[in-house]
Scaffold this active site. Structure first.
Site, short mmCIF file in Angstrom:
data_model
loop_
_atom_site.label_atom_id
_atom_site.label_comp_id
_atom_site.label_asym_id
_atom_site.label_seq_id
_atom_site.Cartn_x
_atom_site.Cartn_y
_atom_site.Cartn_z
CD GLU A 194 26.08 34.14 43.83
OE1 GLU A 194 26.97 33.30 44.10
OE2 GLU A 194 25.80 35.11 44.55
CG HIS A 240 29.35 37.19 44.61
ND1 HIS A 240 29.47 37.50 45.94
CD2 HIS A 240 29.24 38.37 43.95
CE1 HIS A 240 29.44 38.81 46.10
NE2 HIS A 240 29.29 39.37 44.90
CG HIS A 247 30.63 37.29 50.34
ND1 HIS A 247 29.58 37.09 49.46
CD2 HIS A 247 30.20 38.20 51.24
CE1 HIS A 247 28.56 37.84 49.82
NE2 HIS A 247 28.91 38.53 50.89
#
Length: 341
Positions: A223, A159, A64
């Protein structure tokens, strides 16, 4: 040679496809650029007990494009390796996943790339969009890198999350099928400052699941906090992560703390709610943190005539996002569990 050893700058200039080239580092290591944002680093003979080191390690980021902290972490590590300040002991594949989205500062250009692996890139509509082509190529590069079955395989897909979290750093452990969960890998995540683990309950189309299922790699979606623009990340919050990844690449083995079950918070993914219509909406605030719990019976969401309620004590929401395509996941519902005592 890459100017100023800044592979990220080269990646952002070319966005999609770069002609392959290779060069040698002063220590005899070989750096091979396979494509835009794809660099394979192979140590010189003699590093470790196998040619090219003992391990095959994939470090991916930017799947992303607005998740900038992992991009900066990987770029800093790679720059130090290319400059000769650090020396790799193992083969490492650096993947900067979505350069076009990185340049635009957006999560995706056309489609969520982390729903396009394990062949999902070739199913459904939009078969020629940029994210689908890139996901297919990333699969091919990982398969090429993991070609030798003699080496243990690792993949950490880094991420940051759209929203805040009651557990700032956490990792999703892909569904292992018949393989047991690996305690040593959870300990390594702890060394990265990641002490909350979500156990996936089934197959998915994420990048980490692809490497885990297709190649038998120890793989995780990691994350590391909240999305922020380039240059606005407090890098002091990633000291443990940066040091652990550096040790992973530059040492024969990472020294880990003894196992203590109480050091970790483990959740099982109990339910996945997918969007069925454009009428889908959550019935809680849009800024609710990941891992927020609601009372049993609380109505979480509506989708037309459907109602989704909290079914179990201590059931919490993770990754709530109503702005997804129909058929995609809107939220994970997780419950506390234990792995090893």
């Amino acid at each position: 040679m890459i100017p100023q050893h800044d592979f990220l700058a080269l990646t952002r200039r070319h966005e999609w496809q770069l002609e392959p080239f290779s060069f040698d580092l002063p220590d005899g290591a070989r750096a091979s650029v396979w494509d835009t944002g794809v660099l394979c680093l192979e140590p010189a003979s003699g590093a470790g007990d196998l040619p090219g080191g003992r391990k095959d390690i994939v470090l991916s980021c930017g799947i992303h494009g607005n998740e900038t902290a992992p991009i900066e972490i990987c770029n800093q590590l790679l720059s130090r390796l290319l400059s000769g300040e650090l020396r790799a002991r193992h083969r490492v594949l650096f993947l900067f996943g979505n350069p076009a989205a990185m340049n635009l500062g957006v999560r995706e250009v056309e489609e969520n790339m982390n729903r396009l692996f394990s062949g999902a890139h070739s199913k459904g509509e939009g078969l020629c969009n940029q994210e689908r082509i890139r996901a297919m190529r990333l699969e091919q590069y990982v398969s090429r890198f993991f070609a030798d079955p003699a080496r243990p395989r690792y993949h950490y897909d880094l991420h940051t999350a759209i929203r805040g979290s009651r557990h700032e750093k956490f990792a999703v452990y892909p569904f292992p099928h018949e393989r047991p969960h690996c305690k040593e890998q959870v300990q390594f995540l702890g060394a990265c400052g990641v002490r909350t683990i979500l156990l996936s309950s089934g197959p998915t189309t994420t990048f980490s699941y692809y490497s885990s299922h297709r190649h038998g790699a120890h793989a995780f979606t990691v994350e590391l906090g909240k999305v922020r623009p380039f240059g606005e990340n407090d890098m002091t919050r990633f000291i443990e992560t940066r040091q652990a990844l550096q040790d992973l690449v530059t040492r024969d083995e990472v020294v880990l703390e003894p196992w203590r079950a109480d050091d970790f918070t483990i959740f099982a993914i109990d339910r996945v709610i997918n969007k069925r219509s454009e009428q889908f909406r959550f019935l809680f605030a849009s800024d609710v943190d990941n891992f927020t719990e609601f009372p049993q019976g609380f109505v979480l969401a509506e989708d037309g005539e459907l109602r989704y309620t909290v079914e179990k004590p201590r059931e919490a929401v993770v990754f709530p996002n109503a702005n997804v395509a129909i058929g995609q996941r809107t939220v994970l519902l997780v419950v506390p569990t234990r792995l090893w005592e």
